[in-house]
Structure formats: structure tokens, C-alpha cells
Design a protein around this motif. Structure first.
Motif, PDB file in Angstrom:
ATOM      1  N   ASP A   1       0.830  -1.319  -0.101  1.00  0.00           N
ATOM      2  CA  ASP A   1      -0.050  -0.018   0.059  1.00  0.00           C
ATOM      3  C   ASP A   1       0.994   1.208   0.070  1.00  0.00           C
ATOM      4  O   ASP A   1       1.991   1.476   0.661  1.00  0.00           O
ATOM      5  CB  ASP A   1      -0.842   0.011   1.355  1.00  0.00           C
ATOM      6  CG  ASP A   1      -1.955   1.113   1.114  1.00  0.00           C
ATOM      7  OD1 ASP A   1      -1.699   2.264   0.934  1.00  0.00           O
ATOM      8  OD2 ASP A   1      -3.398   0.558   1.371  1.00  0.00           O
ATOM      9  N   GLU A   2       0.614   2.234  -1.120  1.00  0.00           N
ATOM     10  CA  GLU A   2       1.329   3.359  -1.104  1.00  0.00           C
ATOM     11  C   GLU A   2       1.457   4.010   0.109  1.00  0.00           C
ATOM     12  O   GLU A   2       2.360   4.864   0.446  1.00  0.00           O
ATOM     13  CB  GLU A   2       0.870   4.293  -2.273  1.00  0.00           C
ATOM     14  CG  GLU A   2       1.301   3.855  -3.635  1.00  0.00           C
ATOM     15  CD  GLU A   2       2.638   4.215  -4.105  1.00  0.00           C
ATOM     16  OE1 GLU A   2       3.343   4.659  -3.294  1.00  0.00           O
ATOM     17  OE2 GLU A   2       3.104   3.491  -4.971  1.00  0.00           O
ATOM     18  N   ASP A   3       0.475   3.966   1.082  1.00  0.00           N
ATOM     19  CA  ASP A   3       0.057   4.838   2.441  1.00  0.00           C
ATOM     20  C   ASP A   3       0.632   4.234   3.465  1.00  0.00           C
ATOM     21  O   ASP A   3       0.765   4.784   4.600  1.00  0.00           O
ATOM     22  CB  ASP A   3      -1.441   5.171   2.564  1.00  0.00           C
ATOM     23  CG  ASP A   3      -1.942   5.829   1.421  1.00  0.00           C
ATOM     24  OD1 ASP A   3      -1.422   6.681   0.837  1.00  0.00           O
ATOM     25  OD2 ASP A   3      -3.139   6.055   1.394  1.00  0.00           O
ATOM     26  N   ILE A   4       1.649   3.051   3.377  1.00  0.00           N
ATOM     27  CA  ILE A   4       2.254   2.558   4.587  1.00  0.00           C
ATOM     28  C   ILE A   4       3.676   2.395   4.014  1.00  0.00           C
ATOM     29  O   ILE A   4       3.827   1.771   3.012  1.00  0.00           O
ATOM     30  CB  ILE A   4       1.644   1.042   4.626  1.00  0.00           C
ATOM     31  CG1 ILE A   4       0.195   1.101   4.985  1.00  0.00           C
ATOM     32  CG2 ILE A   4       2.259   0.248   5.876  1.00  0.00           C
ATOM     33  CD1 ILE A   4      -0.213   1.780   6.367  1.00  0.00           C
ATOM     34  N   ARG A   5       4.573   2.644   4.925  1.00  0.00           N
ATOM     35  CA  ARG A   5       6.057   2.707   4.327  1.00  0.00           C
ATOM     36  C   ARG A   5       6.631   2.295   5.849  1.00  0.00           C
ATOM     37  O   ARG A   5       6.278   2.368   7.070  1.00  0.00           O
ATOM     38  CB  ARG A   5       6.425   3.853   4.039  1.00  0.00           C
ATOM     39  CG  ARG A   5       5.749   4.861   2.931  1.00  0.00           C
ATOM     40  CD  ARG A   5       6.151   3.829   1.777  1.00  0.00           C
ATOM     41  NE  ARG A   5       5.636   4.606   0.505  1.00  0.00           N
ATOM     42  CZ  ARG A   5       6.388   5.164  -0.744  1.00  0.00           C
ATOM     43  NH1 ARG A   5       7.806   5.267  -0.260  1.00  0.00           N
ATOM     44  NH2 ARG A   5       5.585   5.693  -1.397  1.00  0.00           N
ATOM     45  N   THR A   6       8.112   1.938   5.651  1.00  0.00           N
ATOM     46  CA  THR A   6       8.853   1.839   6.888  1.00  0.00           C
ATOM     47  C   THR A   6       9.747   3.022   6.743  1.00  0.00           C
ATOM     48  O   THR A   6      10.170   3.569   5.843  1.00  0.00           O
ATOM     49  CB  THR A   6       9.545   0.373   6.724  1.00  0.00           C
ATOM     50  OG1 THR A   6      10.360   0.422   5.568  1.00  0.00           O
ATOM     51  CG2 THR A   6       8.800  -0.630   6.690  1.00  0.00           C
TER      52      THR A   6
END
Length: 212
Positions: A41-46
Motif C-alpha cells: 500500500d502506497e500509504d504504508i511505509r517503513t
């Protein structure tokens, strides 16, 4: 032969080479930001940084705001690592003092579980709002209302057990005649301050106004 590896120097070099300039709660820093391994998902990153990170921190990156939603835990060798989610709305609440306060927030009809790396869908008409836990967000209480996406919502519950975050459970609500739909301020007419001047001696009153 010396096989010693200096992890701190290596990470610092990687961060300087491949990292991005960010703001952590408005303070400049540098970090490595990438997709999570299990969610595209583009809205979830590390995020990983040598600068301390905490759950609930607001990260400004690439001209957008993100919220750290995972527990950071202890420092890993020389860096901190967590999961960030993009802030998708700013919401407004008006309080009894007549002051309107605006909050960067994540509004979801589904919620991302950082433990299972899965999304869970909420029943129709219900949303969850994630906010940074701070002095101003703690002013939001049950039954407070806000307007977003051309709809009115009421806070029906909250969860403050995750340090750094406030989670609001909200239900779709009816619009009120006191709502300012244009400026998205629920209950505006209820709490806005109006001032009147009574001239008791009958003398005319001259008011000088400064326009800034």
C-alpha cells in the motif's frame, strides 16, 4: 586482518547516501524510507533513522505528513525503525472557548494492524481516526463532532492505550443547523463567540479598526 564492521558508520553512510531529508515533529532529520515488506500500500511505509523515533511522531516527507503507527521499541544497533502511514485529512474541532483547532489525522473505514500486516474493514457508517497524542488532541472528548468528506461524524469512543497515539471511534451523524459545512466546523454556531457593546450614557462611540 581486521574483520571488524562498524555498523554505526555503515548505517550513517547509507543514510547520507540513500536517505531523505525529513522533519520529525517539525525538527529536521534524515531517514531511510521504503515500502513495508509485507504490504505494498502506497500509504504504508517503513522508516529507519539514527534520530530517535517514537510512535505518534509526525513525519514530514516529500511535502506530505505521515504518522508513526508502530511501537518503536529499543534502538536497533544504531538506528530506530518503525512503520509510518500517510496523513490523509486535517480535521477541525471547535471547543467551548470558541477556538477552532485543526489536527492532522488518518481517517480509515479500515484499519491496518501492524502485528498481522493486514487491513480490517469496519461496519458501514463507522470510521477510526488516528491522531498524535498531545496536549491539544487530549481536548477531544466523547460526543465531539467534526465534518469531513461532506459528512458529519461524532466521537463515540476512544482508545489511548497505545502510547503516542489517540484512536477515535466515530459514527456517521446527522448535520445540525449549527454546523458550518463550508468551513467544515461542526457546532460552529453553538460555540462561536459574539460580542456586543452597550452604550449606556447615550454618547456616540468611535471605533478605530486596524486592518492587517
Amino acid at each position: 586482518m581486521n574483520n571488524y564492521i562498524n555498523i554505526e558508520d555503515d548505517f550513517a553512510y547509507l543514510q547520507s547516501l540513500a536517505g531523505d531529508d525529513i522533519l520529525i515533529n517539525g525538527v529536521g532529520a534524515r531517514a531511510l524510507i521504503n515500502y513495508t515488506k509485507t504490504n505494498r500500500d502506497e500509504d504504508i511505509r517503513t522508516i529507519a533513522s539514527m534520530t530517535e523515533l517514537k510512535r505518534g511522531d509526525i513525519i514530514t516527507w516529500d511535502n506530505e505528513q505521515w504518522l508513526i503507527i508502530s511501537e518503536i521499541g529499543h534502538k536497533r544497533f544504531c538506528y530506530y525503525k518503525g512503520i509510518i502511514q500517510k496523513v490523509n485529512y486535517n480535521i477541525k474541532f471547535i471547543f467551548e472557548d470558541g477556538i477552532i483547532r485543526e489536527y492532522p489525522a488518518i481517517i480509515e473505514s479500515k484499519i491496518f494492524d501492524v502485528e498481522s500486516n493486514q487491513f480490517f474493514t469496519l461496519p458501514t457508517g463507522k470510521i477510526i481516526v488516528l491522531l498524535q497524542d498531545n496536549a491539544e488532541s487530549r481536548m477531544i472528548n466523547i460526543d465531539n463532532r467534526f465534518i469531513k468528506m461532506n459528512k458529519a461524524f461524532k466521537v463515540v469512543g476512544d482508545d489511548r492505550t497505545d502510547k503516542g497515539l489517540i484512536k477515535l471511534y466515530c459514527d456517521l451523524d446527522m448535520f445540525s443547523v449549527d454546523d458550518d459545512k463550508i468551513n467544515e466546523v461542526a457546532n460552529y454556531e453553538t460555540y462561536k463567540h459574539t460580542f456586543t457593546i452597550d452604550i449606556l450614557n447615550g454618547n456616540p462611540l468611535t471605533v478605530n479598526m486596524l486592518v492587517v
